[in-house]
Design an enzyme around this catalytic site. Sequence first.
Site, mmCIF file in Angstrom:
data_model
loop_
_atom_site.group_PDB
_atom_site.id
_atom_site.type_symbol
_atom_site.label_atom_id
_atom_site.label_comp_id
_atom_site.label_asym_id
_atom_site.label_seq_id
_atom_site.Cartn_x
_atom_site.Cartn_y
_atom_site.Cartn_z
ATOM 1 N N GLY A 192 8.574 -25.915 -6.328
ATOM 2 C CA GLY A 192 8.595 -27.203 -6.446
ATOM 3 C C GLY A 192 8.295 -27.589 -7.637
ATOM 4 C CD GLU A 204 4.737 -25.648 0.394
ATOM 5 O OE1 GLU A 204 5.304 -25.766 1.378
ATOM 6 O OE2 GLU A 204 5.394 -25.907 -0.683
ATOM 7 C CB SER A 208 12.156 -23.704 -8.842
ATOM 8 O OG SER A 208 11.269 -24.472 -8.784
ATOM 9 C CG HIS A 268 5.318 -21.437 2.565
ATOM 10 N ND1 HIS A 268 4.860 -22.472 1.505
ATOM 11 C CD2 HIS A 268 6.596 -21.339 2.031
ATOM 12 C CE1 HIS A 268 5.563 -22.562 0.714
ATOM 13 N NE2 HIS A 268 6.870 -22.356 0.911
ATOM 14 C CE LYS A 299 8.846 -25.855 0.464
ATOM 15 N NZ LYS A 299 7.924 -25.812 -0.722
ATOM 16 C CG ASN A 333 10.243 -23.748 3.810
ATOM 17 O OD1 ASN A 333 10.319 -24.736 5.168
ATOM 18 N ND2 ASN A 333 9.548 -23.608 3.162
ATOM 19 C CD GLU A 344 8.523 -19.181 -0.969
ATOM 20 O OE1 GLU A 344 9.535 -19.460 -0.984
ATOM 21 O OE2 GLU A 344 7.660 -19.508 -0.497
HETATM 22 P P1 13P Z 1 11.379 -25.036 -3.876
HETATM 23 O O1 13P Z 1 12.644 -24.254 -3.742
HETATM 24 O O2 13P Z 1 11.462 -26.472 -3.575
HETATM 25 O O3 13P Z 1 10.687 -24.621 -4.965
HETATM 26 O O4 13P Z 1 10.550 -24.300 -2.754
HETATM 27 C C1 13P Z 1 10.520 -22.938 -2.682
HETATM 28 C C2 13P Z 1 9.576 -22.743 -1.092
HETATM 29 O O5 13P Z 1 8.535 -22.901 -1.176
HETATM 30 C C3 13P Z 1 10.167 -22.042 -0.190
HETATM 31 O O6 13P Z 1 9.530 -21.624 0.836
#
Ligand code: 13P
Length: 252
Positions: free
Chosen positions: A174, A98, A214, A96, A11, A9, A168
């Site tokens: 992150g 976010e 992560s 997601h 982002k 992803n 997740e």
């Molecule tokens: P990270 O791997 O940066 O923690 O992000 C995970 C994520 O949100 C994947 O969709």
Amino acid sequence: MRRPLVAGNWKLHKTIGESVALARAILHRLPRETRADVLVAPVFTAIHAVHGALGESTRVGLAGQSCYFHDEGAYTGEVSPALLKDAGCEAVIVGHSERRQLFGETDETVRRKAGACLSHGLTPIVCVGETLEQREAGTTEAVVLGQLDAALEGLDASSVRRLVIAYEPVWAIGTGRTAQPADAQAVHAAIRARVSARVSPDVAAGLRVLYGGSVKADNAAALMACADVDGALVGGASLDAASFVAIVEAAG
Ligand code: 13P
């Protein structure tokens, strides 16, 4: 029996040129044979160009990072599953955290978006996960299974068979704080058990449940070695070809 899936992803990162370069670098480094299926989810503006860069190769597929649930209309700023498919996608990340936290995504919109993806032959990668507060309050399973139930509402067995679920934990995204493999496994097993009870043991046995939060080259193997962890949804570590391919290789 379940083929692992590793999805990157990206982002809100990378220009069109940078996205094309990253896709090419991944393709270049990827071993000819991988046990895992591989997807990348670039920003919308780069999807078409990345599709072109991947050419005839079927080794890396494309996913959207989100979508709307209508095909077209007066919905300024949105993109539909039909258009993502037109641009070369085979999957879409839906719900997601976010999107849920920053952009008002709800269980109901997640359900509708997943349904819209399915009706266009796209694989919805439905994200579920608890916040740190919820984990500390001991409500992880209730929260995750509640999100799962909402996404599964109204779907028949043949539709659920085509879903991918991504667990997740919000506190792991992150932050560099990965779930311990045993903790991830417990939630993944609960997800599979719920699908078994709601839909059927057979559908549950074939369902791919990814872990995200992560995931790095050095922790991916231990996570994906868990019985019910069928791959990874990778954020930060998917922005570099070497670390992303290392995670793909860790899938076996
Ligand atoms: P990270 O791997 O940066 O923690 O992000 C995970 C994520 O949100 C994947 O969709």
